[in-house]
Design a protein around this motif. Structure first.
Motif, short mmCIF file in Angstrom:
data_model
loop_
_atom_site.label_atom_id
_atom_site.label_comp_id
_atom_site.label_asym_id
_atom_site.label_seq_id
_atom_site.Cartn_x
_atom_site.Cartn_y
_atom_site.Cartn_z
N LEU A 1 25.82 -11.63 -6.55
CA LEU A 1 26.62 -11.03 -5.47
C LEU A 1 26.16 -11.50 -4.09
N SER A 2 25.01 -12.17 -4.03
CA SER A 2 24.48 -12.61 -2.73
C SER A 2 25.20 -13.87 -2.25
N SER A 3 25.19 -14.07 -0.93
CA SER A 3 25.77 -15.32 -0.39
C SER A 3 24.78 -16.47 -0.52
N ILE A 4 23.52 -16.14 -0.84
CA ILE A 4 22.49 -17.18 -1.07
C ILE A 4 22.62 -17.68 -2.51
N PRO A 5 22.53 -19.00 -2.74
CA PRO A 5 22.69 -19.52 -4.11
C PRO A 5 21.74 -18.85 -5.11
N TYR B 1 26.18 -29.48 -7.74
CA TYR B 1 26.81 -28.40 -8.52
C TYR B 1 28.32 -28.60 -8.66
N ALA B 2 28.94 -29.22 -7.65
CA ALA B 2 30.38 -29.53 -7.77
C ALA B 2 30.60 -30.52 -8.92
N GLY B 3 29.69 -31.50 -9.02
CA GLY B 3 29.75 -32.48 -10.12
C GLY B 3 29.51 -31.82 -11.47
N MET B 4 28.53 -30.90 -11.51
CA MET B 4 28.23 -30.17 -12.76
C MET B 4 29.46 -29.36 -13.19
N SER B 5 30.11 -28.73 -12.21
CA SER B 5 31.29 -27.92 -12.50
C SER B 5 32.41 -28.79 -13.08
N LYS B 6 32.61 -29.95 -12.45
CA LYS B 6 33.68 -30.87 -12.87
C LYS B 6 33.45 -31.37 -14.31
N ASN B 7 32.18 -31.64 -14.65
CA ASN B 7 31.88 -32.23 -15.97
C ASN B 7 31.62 -31.21 -17.07
N GLU B 8 31.47 -29.95 -16.69
CA GLU B 8 31.20 -28.88 -17.67
C GLU B 8 32.48 -28.53 -18.43
N THR B 9 32.36 -28.32 -19.74
CA THR B 9 33.56 -27.98 -20.53
C THR B 9 33.69 -26.48 -20.76
N GLY B 10 32.55 -25.74 -20.74
CA GLY B 10 32.63 -24.28 -20.93
C GLY B 10 33.16 -23.60 -19.67
N PHE B 11 34.13 -22.68 -19.82
CA PHE B 11 34.81 -22.08 -18.66
C PHE B 11 33.85 -21.29 -17.76
N TYR C 1 28.97 -22.82 -11.76
CA TYR C 1 28.55 -24.03 -11.03
C TYR C 1 29.39 -24.20 -9.76
N TYR C 2 30.68 -23.90 -9.87
CA TYR C 2 31.58 -24.04 -8.72
C TYR C 2 31.16 -23.08 -7.60
N ILE C 3 30.86 -21.82 -7.97
CA ILE C 3 30.45 -20.81 -6.98
C ILE C 3 29.12 -21.23 -6.33
N GLU C 4 28.20 -21.73 -7.15
CA GLU C 4 26.90 -22.18 -6.63
C GLU C 4 27.09 -23.33 -5.62
N SER C 5 28.01 -24.23 -5.95
CA SER C 5 28.31 -25.35 -5.05
C SER C 5 28.81 -24.85 -3.70
N LYS C 6 29.70 -23.86 -3.73
CA LYS C 6 30.24 -23.30 -2.48
C LYS C 6 29.14 -22.60 -1.66
N LYS C 7 28.26 -21.87 -2.33
CA LYS C 7 27.17 -21.18 -1.63
C LYS C 7 26.22 -22.19 -0.96
N TYR C 8 25.97 -23.29 -1.67
CA TYR C 8 25.07 -24.31 -1.11
C TYR C 8 25.69 -25.01 0.10
N SER C 9 27.02 -25.13 0.13
CA SER C 9 27.67 -25.79 1.28
C SER C 9 27.20 -25.16 2.58
N ASN C 10 27.04 -23.85 2.56
CA ASN C 10 26.58 -23.13 3.74
C ASN C 10 25.05 -23.15 3.84
N TYR C 11 24.38 -22.92 2.71
CA TYR C 11 22.91 -22.79 2.70
C TYR C 11 22.21 -24.09 3.11
#
Length: 376
Positions: free
Chosen positions: A79-83, A138-148, A154-164
């Protein structure tokens, strides 16, 4: 505490226990510590771990003290904005242990920097080794991951890192692993240097003209590597007269299911570093590719030091001195054409490789560059 040449205390906070050095990130950490120890640094190593909870004799030999902290897997951290990978790496004992020795701090990756959100660390020199631009990773991990679920996390982590990632401005100096990461960080702070990966190869091994097969090696828990293996299996189906060995310490079932027992494709379980070195020594072509911009993949460095031809795609390395030692292919047709060409070609580039590697990839020389900035 004296900071003479014999005794330069340094805290290193690592995202994982770096021994054994058997995957990308920790290889850089372990051989960096080893080189800094050789230069007379007294290292206080702080490691966050999930399951690597043993302090090996090898690590004790090159450090003054090793502190282990179990990663905190609290689901509320989501729930945190930090990754999440940053939130999970904090422990109150870390503060106490850092306070007990007056010394600069080298953070291994942004994921180890939770402490700077908790306390000021006043009067300390703070340095960051950036292992990836995490939002891209993490954006790359999200793109290549097959499990939903993993894909979404991974996508959420990527977005959090954009700011962090703006935290890079907080440090006295940042050391990047790749030229591309250097450019990204340079947009935010001028206190940045490109420092190639530490890898532990201290001598170049000359090779005979011919090896026996094509080799791919990598950690098959990573979505990008699994995708690379699937791609290579398709290619070697179309080159049935040439052998591909896929070597890993995991992923046997995955490979055998994908290759459906193709006669020319074999999975080999990597038993030890010595075993991998033997596989590299007998390979004629090392086939390596990534579906995400990766800076410099460590497997390229090992293959250049210990094997023959390296056939890669553009995502594998961005140091042009290293690119020039490799053959490039960026699609299926290119890979097939290059493999058919190289399998018959004698390898004669020992001298050229040694000349470049002894300049770009010498651990001790790179540690001296690091020392210069750490002790300014």
């Amino acid at each position: 505490m004296s900071t003479s040449m014999q005794n330069k205390p340094l805290h290193i906070i690592s995202f994982d226990n770096p021994f054994p050095p058997n995957y990308g990130g920790v290889i850089d950490v372990f051989y960096k510590i080893k080189s800094l120890h050789t230069l007379g640094f007294e290292i206080y190593l702080h490691c966050f771990y999930a399951d690597r909870n043993q302090v090996s004799e090898e690590l004790k030999a090159i450090t003054k003290n090793v502190f282990l902290y179990k990663k905190n897997r609290n689901p509320l951290f989501l729930l945190s904005s930090i990754p999440l990978s940053v939130m999970s790496r904090f422990h109150k004992d870390l503060l106490k242990n850092i306070d007990s020795v007056e010394a600069p701090i080298l953070f291994e990756g942004l994921q180890t920097t939770m402490i700077i959100n908790k306390t000021k660390l006043a009067n300390r020199k703070l340095f960051l080794r950036l292992h990836n631009v995490e939002s891209n990773f993490y954006a790359g991990m999200s793109k290549n991951e097959t499990g939903f679920l993993k894909k979404v996390l991974y996508y959420i982590e990527s977005k959090k890192y954009s700011n962090y990632q703006n935290k890079v401005t907080f440090f006295d100096h940042v050391f990047t692993l790749s030229k591309q990461d250097f450019k990204d960080v340079e947009g935010k702070t001028k206190k940045v240097s490109y420092l190639p990966v530490f890898h532990g190869n201290d001598k170049f091994i000359s090779q005979s003209e011919y090896g026996d097969y094509a080799l791919y090696h990598g950690d098959l828990r990573l979505p990008d590597n699994k995708k690379a293996v699937s791609f290579l299996i398709q290619i070697f189906r179309k080159i049935p007269d040439y052998k591909l060995i896929i070597a890993s310490s995991n992923g046997k079932v995955f490979v055998e299911k994908q290759s459906q027992k193709e006669a020319n494709i074999e999975f080999v379980f990597i038993e030890s570093e010595a075993h991998l070195n033997l596989l590299l020594a007998n390979a004629h072509i090392n086939v390596m590719l990534s579906f995400q911009q990766a800076g410099t993949k460590l497997k390229i460095v090992n293959s250049l030091f210990k094997s023959r031809f390296c056939l890669i795609n553009n995502n594998m390395v961005d140091d042009e001195r290293i690119v020039n030692l490799c053959e490039i292919a960026n699609n299926e047709a290119d890979f097939i054409q290059k493999i058919n060409l190289l399998k018959k070609q004698p390898f004669t580039q020992n001298e050229e490789k040694e000349k470049v590697l002894s300049v770009v990839y010498t651990d001790l020389n790179n540690a001296k560059k690091l020392q210069q900035i750490l002790t300014q």
